[in-house]
Write an enzyme that holds these catalytic residues in place. Structure first.
Site, PDB file in Angstrom:
ATOM      1  N   ASN A  47      44.582  51.916  28.518  1.00 42.14           N
ATOM      2  CA  ASN A  47      43.876  51.226  29.604  1.00 42.14           C
ATOM      3  C   ASN A  47      42.617  51.968  30.050  1.00 42.14           C
ATOM      4  OD1 ASN A  47      45.760  49.144  29.767  1.00 42.14           O
ATOM      5  ND2 ASN A  47      47.036  50.248  31.239  1.00 42.14           N
ATOM      6  N   HIS A 133      51.700  41.093  38.951  1.00 41.42           N
ATOM      7  CA  HIS A 133      52.308  42.332  38.471  1.00 41.42           C
ATOM      8  C   HIS A 133      53.673  42.569  39.112  1.00 41.42           C
ATOM      9  CE1 HIS A 133      52.726  46.758  37.912  1.00 41.42           C
ATOM     10  NE2 HIS A 133      52.097  46.499  36.781  1.00 41.42           N
ATOM     11  N   GLU A 175      46.496  38.926  40.975  1.00 39.66           N
ATOM     12  CA  GLU A 175      45.713  39.971  40.314  1.00 39.66           C
ATOM     13  C   GLU A 175      44.303  39.443  40.089  1.00 39.66           C
ATOM     14  OE1 GLU A 175      47.572  42.293  37.080  1.00 39.66           O
ATOM     15  OE2 GLU A 175      49.302  40.968  37.327  1.00 39.66           O
ATOM     16  N   SER A 179      47.311  41.602  33.851  1.00 39.83           N
ATOM     17  CA  SER A 179      47.545  42.755  32.998  1.00 39.83           C
ATOM     18  C   SER A 179      48.085  42.405  31.621  1.00 39.83           C
ATOM     19  CB  SER A 179      48.516  43.722  33.687  1.00 39.83           C
ATOM     20  OG  SER A 179      49.751  43.082  33.965  1.00 39.83           O
ATOM     21  N   ASP A 204      45.015  42.444  43.655  1.00 41.81           N
ATOM     22  CA  ASP A 204      45.217  43.682  42.914  1.00 41.81           C
ATOM     23  C   ASP A 204      44.214  43.667  41.766  1.00 41.81           C
ATOM     24  OD1 ASP A 204      45.953  45.679  41.186  1.00 41.81           O
ATOM     25  OD2 ASP A 204      48.069  45.167  41.121  1.00 41.81           O
ATOM     26  N   HIS A 207      42.665  45.952  36.835  1.00 44.69           N
ATOM     27  CA  HIS A 207      42.025  45.826  35.529  1.00 44.69           C
ATOM     28  C   HIS A 207      40.598  45.304  35.615  1.00 44.69           C
ATOM     29  CE1 HIS A 207      45.851  46.690  33.511  1.00 44.69           C
ATOM     30  NE2 HIS A 207      46.386  45.995  34.499  1.00 44.69           N
ATOM     31  N   LYS A 236      42.760  52.911  35.068  1.00 48.96           N
ATOM     32  CA  LYS A 236      42.176  52.067  34.022  1.00 48.96           C
ATOM     33  C   LYS A 236      40.689  52.392  33.880  1.00 48.96           C
ATOM     34  CE  LYS A 236      46.166  49.889  34.970  1.00 48.96           C
ATOM     35  NZ  LYS A 236      47.111  50.322  36.036  1.00 48.96           N
TER      36      LYS A 236
END
Length: 385
Positions: A47, A133, A175, A179, A204, A207, A236
């Site tokens: 990541n 997540h 998110e 992910s 969140d 990423h 990440k």
């Protein structure tokens, strides 16, 4: 059933479903290459999207921080573990991302759990994207609030669920970049739906931060959305570890009083905070922009090549490029076939992803070269025959 029988039964069930997880010892696991048992592999499971984990300036910053502060914080931030390094990072993050406050957490998992546990009561409702997540969904399940899930990225269904009577407050959870699928949430539509019911949006952006948007400010900034609660993690795009919650002054003060994950955990080492400040400087610099551009070129190159192969993927334009194969056994076999050709990839299976969607979760980074992408595509082509 005894304790041992219960444990044995659960383990055998995992093995029978080809879902048993195994850790493998590697060297240099975050870079372009990793080594296992004296064999080198091109790493497509990291990541570390911008390749910053081994950046000389960031490594040196951690070393300098350790020389000044030592290697540990010595306690909770509420006792003696909140240093000038922590404060400087929080202030810089808040200024960069356009929020009044930032609070540091030891991990993204802890940050998500802390916010939901501290904010939600029994009369409240959490409405979460069904692919959120595990840290978010677990926190929601453990909270006294009602949990409802909306279909992935479906703002219409979200609005329908939010319209239902609720005695307390409503929190929408998603998110920024997912992910496992690598696709992006429609944050504007989700935020508008939440605001119509006086709800808040928690994003969140593990990423997206560092990788997307101007100066790498992330998914929300890229979509011109300012969620009430923004969680950014540093394992990440930043290439380090830890997390922060961006929020208003009152919410920050509230979390400092009631977020047990923050109050009762040893804070991150000050040296780590120094390294994170250095990482943020690189992300915001011309070098950071060049790394994001290089990553974007790798993503385009890979997706063009994958389109000619008989594999199912998603609409991901992020560094996360899943190759969905369905059955657990097939995902394991494909991962092994690629490893035999020198590609380090990992098969992701239920319960991490929904049943029937076992996959290779391929991740591209700025540390890769064009020839690495071509070699991966060639390996996939051979494995598909």
């Amino acid at each position: 059933m005894t304790w041992q029988q219960r444990i044995n039964s659960a383990l055998e069930e995992r093995r029978a479903a080809d879902a048993f997880r195994v850790r493998r010892v590697v060297e240099n696991g975050a870079g372009r290459f990793l080594t296992r048992e004296d064999r080198q592999f091109c790493n497509f499971s990291s990541n570390d999207y911008l390749g910053l984990s081994q950046h000389p300036a960031i490594v040196r910053a951690w070393q300098d921080g350790a020389a000044r502060f030592g290697v540990g914080s010595g306690g909770s931030g509420h006792v003696s573990g909140y240093t000038t390094a922590h404060r400087a990072l929080e202030e810089a993050l808040a200024d960069w991302l356009g929020y009044p406050r930032a609070l540091l957490f030891i991990s993204g998992f802890a940050a998500n759990q802390a916010v939901i546990a501290a904010l939600m009561g029994k009369d409240d409702r959490i409405v979460a994207d069904r692919l959120s997540h595990a840290s978010l969904l677990e926190a929601a399940n453990l909270s006294p609030a009602q949990l409802r899930r909306f279909a992935h990225n479906d703002a219409g269904q979200l609005s329908t669920l939010l319209d239902k009577p609720c005695a307390g407050q409503q929190l929408v959870v998603t998110e920024g970049v997912f992910s496992m699928d690598g696709d992006s949430a429609p944050l504007r539509a989700l935020h508008d739906a939440a605001k119509q019911q006086n709800g808040w949006l928690l994003v969140d952006d593990a990423h997206g931060i560092g990788v997307m948007g101007d100066e790498g400010r992330g998914s929300a900034y890229q979509q011109n959305v300012k969620p009430e609660l923004l969680v950014v993690t540093f394992g990440k795009g930043f290439g380090v570890s830890g997390a922060a919650v961006l929020c208003s002054d009152p919410v920050a003060d509230y979390l400092l009083q009631f977020a047990r994950h923050l109050i009762y955990s040893t804070s991150m080492p000050p040296a780590q905070a120094v390294a994170l400040s250095a990482s943020m400087a690189v992300i915001r610099s011309e070098e950071g922009a060049e790394r994001r551009q290089r990553l974007a070129e790798h993503i385009h190159r890979f997706r063009q090549g994958l389109g000619a192969l008989p594999f199912q993927s998603t609409d991901s334009l992020s560094a996360i490029q899943p190759v969905i194969v369905g059955e657990n056994s097939r995902a394991l076999a494909l991962a092994q076939a690629l490893r035999e050709r020198g590609m380090w990839v990992t098969a992701i299976r239920p319960p991490t992803v929904p049943p029937g969607t076992a996959r290779l979760r391929l991740t591209l980074t700025a540390a890769h070269k064009a020839q690495d992408i071509d070699a991966l595509l060639e390996a996939l082509h051979v494995a598909s025959q």
